[in-house]
Design a protein around this motif. Structure first.
Motif, mmCIF file in Angstrom:
data_model
loop_
_atom_site.group_PDB
_atom_site.id
_atom_site.type_symbol
_atom_site.label_atom_id
_atom_site.label_comp_id
_atom_site.label_asym_id
_atom_site.label_seq_id
_atom_site.Cartn_x
_atom_site.Cartn_y
_atom_site.Cartn_z
ATOM 1 N N ALA A 1 0.830 -1.208 0.000
ATOM 2 C CA ALA A 1 0.000 0.000 0.000
ATOM 3 C C ALA A 1 0.864 1.258 0.000
ATOM 4 C CB ALA A 1 -0.932 -0.010 1.215
ATOM 5 N N LEU A 2 1.914 1.273 0.807
ATOM 6 C CA LEU A 2 2.793 2.436 0.870
ATOM 7 C C LEU A 2 3.603 2.604 -0.419
ATOM 8 C CD1 LEU A 2 4.076 2.123 4.547
ATOM 9 C CD2 LEU A 2 2.595 3.913 3.622
ATOM 10 N N ALA A 3 3.994 1.484 -1.019
ATOM 11 C CA ALA A 3 4.770 1.552 -2.262
ATOM 12 C C ALA A 3 3.933 2.058 -3.431
ATOM 13 C CB ALA A 3 5.349 0.174 -2.582
ATOM 14 N N HIS A 4 2.630 1.800 -3.395
ATOM 15 C CA HIS A 4 1.775 2.165 -4.524
ATOM 16 C C HIS A 4 1.114 3.526 -4.393
ATOM 17 C CE1 HIS A 4 1.168 -2.301 -5.855
ATOM 18 N NE2 HIS A 4 2.314 -1.782 -6.269
ATOM 19 N N ALA A 5 0.749 3.939 -3.185
ATOM 20 C CA ALA A 5 -0.095 5.126 -3.020
ATOM 21 C C ALA A 5 0.511 6.370 -3.666
ATOM 22 C CB ALA A 5 -0.373 5.363 -1.539
ATOM 23 N N HIS A 6 1.817 6.590 -3.463
ATOM 24 C CA HIS A 6 2.411 7.827 -3.998
ATOM 25 C C HIS A 6 2.533 7.819 -5.513
ATOM 26 C CE1 HIS A 6 6.112 5.410 -4.177
ATOM 27 N NE2 HIS A 6 6.549 6.315 -5.018
ATOM 28 N N LEU A 7 2.368 6.671 -6.148
ATOM 29 C CA LEU A 7 2.466 6.601 -7.606
ATOM 30 C C LEU A 7 1.312 7.328 -8.291
ATOM 31 C CD1 LEU A 7 3.500 2.848 -8.072
ATOM 32 C CD2 LEU A 7 4.990 4.861 -7.985
ATOM 33 N N PHE A 8 0.253 7.602 -7.536
ATOM 34 C CA PHE A 8 -0.924 8.229 -8.115
ATOM 35 C C PHE A 8 -0.925 9.751 -7.953
ATOM 36 C CE2 PHE A 8 -2.001 3.842 -7.304
ATOM 37 C CZ PHE A 8 -2.679 3.475 -8.455
ATOM 38 N N ILE A 9 0.133 10.295 -7.382
ATOM 39 C CA ILE A 9 0.258 11.751 -7.289
ATOM 40 C C ILE A 9 0.535 12.298 -8.693
ATOM 41 C CG2 ILE A 9 1.589 13.646 -6.307
ATOM 42 C CD1 ILE A 9 2.219 11.866 -3.928
ATOM 43 N N ARG A 10 -0.114 13.366 -9.051
ATOM 44 C CA ARG A 10 0.021 13.933 -10.388
ATOM 45 C C ARG A 10 0.439 15.405 -10.310
ATOM 46 N NH1 ARG A 10 -0.021 9.360 -11.093
ATOM 47 N NH2 ARG A 10 -1.407 8.056 -12.363
ATOM 48 N N GLY A 11 1.110 15.857 -11.382
ATOM 49 C CA GLY A 11 1.418 17.275 -11.532
ATOM 50 C C GLY A 11 2.654 17.750 -10.806
ATOM 51 N N HIS A 12 3.610 16.842 -10.486
ATOM 52 C CA HIS A 12 4.817 17.239 -9.773
ATOM 53 C C HIS A 12 6.043 16.645 -10.464
ATOM 54 C CE1 HIS A 12 2.454 18.673 -6.318
ATOM 55 N NE2 HIS A 12 1.720 17.578 -6.475
ATOM 56 N N PRO A 13 7.185 17.339 -10.435
ATOM 57 C CA PRO A 13 8.436 16.727 -10.909
ATOM 58 C C PRO A 13 8.836 15.598 -9.966
ATOM 59 C CG PRO A 13 8.883 18.818 -9.814
ATOM 60 C CD PRO A 13 7.388 18.721 -9.943
ATOM 61 N N THR B 1 9.658 15.923 -6.067
ATOM 62 C CA THR B 1 10.811 16.678 -5.577
ATOM 63 C C THR B 1 10.448 18.062 -5.064
ATOM 64 O OG1 THR B 1 11.237 17.498 -7.818
ATOM 65 C CG2 THR B 1 12.376 15.479 -7.144
ATOM 66 N N ASP B 2 9.177 18.439 -5.143
ATOM 67 C CA ASP B 2 8.791 19.792 -4.738
ATOM 68 C C ASP B 2 7.910 19.788 -3.487
ATOM 69 O OD1 ASP B 2 6.606 18.587 -5.871
ATOM 70 O OD2 ASP B 2 5.999 20.310 -7.090
ATOM 71 N N TYR C 1 -4.239 14.893 -7.742
ATOM 72 C CA TYR C 1 -3.815 16.242 -8.129
ATOM 73 C C TYR C 1 -3.808 17.209 -6.945
ATOM 74 C CZ TYR C 1 -4.339 14.738 -12.974
ATOM 75 O OH TYR C 1 -4.200 14.089 -14.176
ATOM 76 N N GLU C 2 -4.292 16.767 -5.802
ATOM 77 C CA GLU C 2 -4.479 17.679 -4.674
ATOM 78 C C GLU C 2 -3.589 17.372 -3.474
ATOM 79 O OE1 GLU C 2 -8.591 17.730 -3.648
ATOM 80 O OE2 GLU C 2 -9.271 17.955 -5.720
ATOM 81 N N ILE C 3 -2.916 16.248 -3.465
ATOM 82 C CA ILE C 3 -2.136 15.871 -2.295
ATOM 83 C C ILE C 3 -0.675 15.649 -2.660
ATOM 84 C CG2 ILE C 3 -4.130 14.799 -1.199
ATOM 85 C CD1 ILE C 3 -2.978 12.082 -1.958
ATOM 86 N N HIS C 4 0.150 15.428 -1.622
ATOM 87 C CA HIS C 4 1.574 15.197 -1.822
ATOM 88 C C HIS C 4 1.972 13.874 -1.159
ATOM 89 C CE1 HIS C 4 5.246 16.751 -3.456
ATOM 90 N NE2 HIS C 4 4.725 17.961 -3.623
#
Length: 370
Positions: A20-32, A40-41, A306-309
């Protein structure tokens, strides 16, 4: 019905948290992004979470899953009447895992790994009657091949970036390619099952303790340099340390499995927390797919990506995992099995219930699988 061993289910329950931890951040969009798609931002908290996950999560769940998969296959084969029956049962189970993986990838998450393990099981089914020394020799030999591949990839002598297309074709290609990266822990899991490492952990406490401490220690030491880069503490590291991070994942996955066995050997009467984790592990297939349903609803349909980090995404991952733990505990207390586990068992064995082999038959089968 015989009582299930605690350690394998406990390890699967923990494995699902790592997934779950390995996958969740893969869905963050709109960031370098940097290594393993970490943004990275972000804030200092986001960077810290990314660094921690690079140390103890990323690249660790895959070998843990692989070792447990190999362990489970060997256990399943050992319960059959004879080797032809065992081989056919393994082939059917792995075939249906590939089919289920394709469905999972098409409708929910193209990063599915069920197909990868199904293909790996089909490739390795013939090795299940090899002697222990031959299995260990295969693992050692393929580990050398894997190290060479990781090294050549790090120096971009072998390039895979941009090779995979999008969509279901991505799943199809990595399903036939990724078995090469998980073969070593799968084979070691098969070997460990023959020794009953997790079924009778009290007989192997010293080995499990040593493996856990050495594996997890090497995992932390090997992953820390690149983790500090992702956390933006260091500007960069030499390529050999990037390679070390990848290789330390294997040690970490095996270390996690050994740690669960060590804990199971020490704990005489599991409490509610361990019972809940084991219940989750017993329904690991159902819970794994439920995670993908969560990603689809929250990130894809809900647009939360698109709304979280990073830190918030990890919190979503933890809450998703906790929801499956609570659900699994409730199902356990109600005597309800996981629906996907029931389905896969039906596809493997059919409707007719098979009589459990007698001890003598099990001993003879165990000899064949050595």
């Amino acid at each position: 019905m015989s009582k299930r061993a605690l350690a394998p289910d406990l390890a699967r329950g923990v494995m699902l948290l790592l997934i779950a931890l390995a996958h969740a951040h893969l869905f963050i969009r709109g960031h370098p992004v940097t290594h393993r798609n970490y943004a990275t931002d972000g804030s200092p908290l986001d960077n810290a979470v990314a660094g921690i996950q690079m140390t103890v999560v990323d690249g660790r769940a895959l070998p843990l899953f692989a070792a447990l998969f190999g362990y489970g296959l060997a256990q399943m084969a050992g319960r059959q009447r004879n080797w032809p029956a065992a081989r056919w049962a393994v082939v059917k189970r792995c075939f249906w895992m590939v089919v289920l993986g394709a469905v999972h990838a098409h409708f929910l998450f193209e990063g599915d790994i069920l197909g990868t393990y199904g293909v790996t099981g089909l490739v390795l089914v013939g090795t299940m009657v090899w002697r222990n020394q031959s299995l260990l020799a295969l693992a050692a030999g393929w580990f050398v091949v894997y190290v060479v591949y990781v090294t050549l990839s790090a120096f971009q002598i072998i390039k895979t970036e941009g090779v995979f297309p999008d969509g279901l074709a991505t799943w199809a290609l990595h399903t036939v390619a990724w078995p090469a990266t998980v073969l070593v822990p799968v084979v070691l899991g098969m070997w460990a099952a023959r020794q009953k490492m997790l079924v009778e952990p009290e007989r192997h406490v010293r080995f499990l303790r040593t493996t856990a401490l050495a594996g997890l220690g090497f995992m932390v030491a090997g992953s820390l340099p690149l983790a500090l880069v992702v956390a933006q503490v260091l500007p960069g590291v030499p390529l050999p340390l990037v390679i070390l991070h990848t290789l330390s994942g294997l040690a970490g996955g095996l270390g996690y499995a050994a740690l669960m066995g060590w804990i199971a050997a020490i704990v005489k009467k599991p409490g509610l927390v361990m019972e809940a984790l084991a219940a989750t592990g017993e329904r690991s297939l159902t819970c794994y797919v439920l995670q993908s349903v969560s990603w689809l609803v929250i990130f894809t349909l809900g647009g939360l990506g698109y709304e979280i980090h990073t830190a918030q995404a990890s919190l979503v991952g933890i809450l998703t995992w906790l929801a499956t733990v609570v659900l699994s505990l409730g199902m356990h207390l109600a005597g309800i099995r996981g629906p996907l586990e029931v389905m896969l068992r039906f596809l493997t064995y059919g409707r007719k219930k098979k009589a459990r082999p007698q001890p003598q038959v099990q001993r003879e089968m165990a000899e064949q699988l050595r």
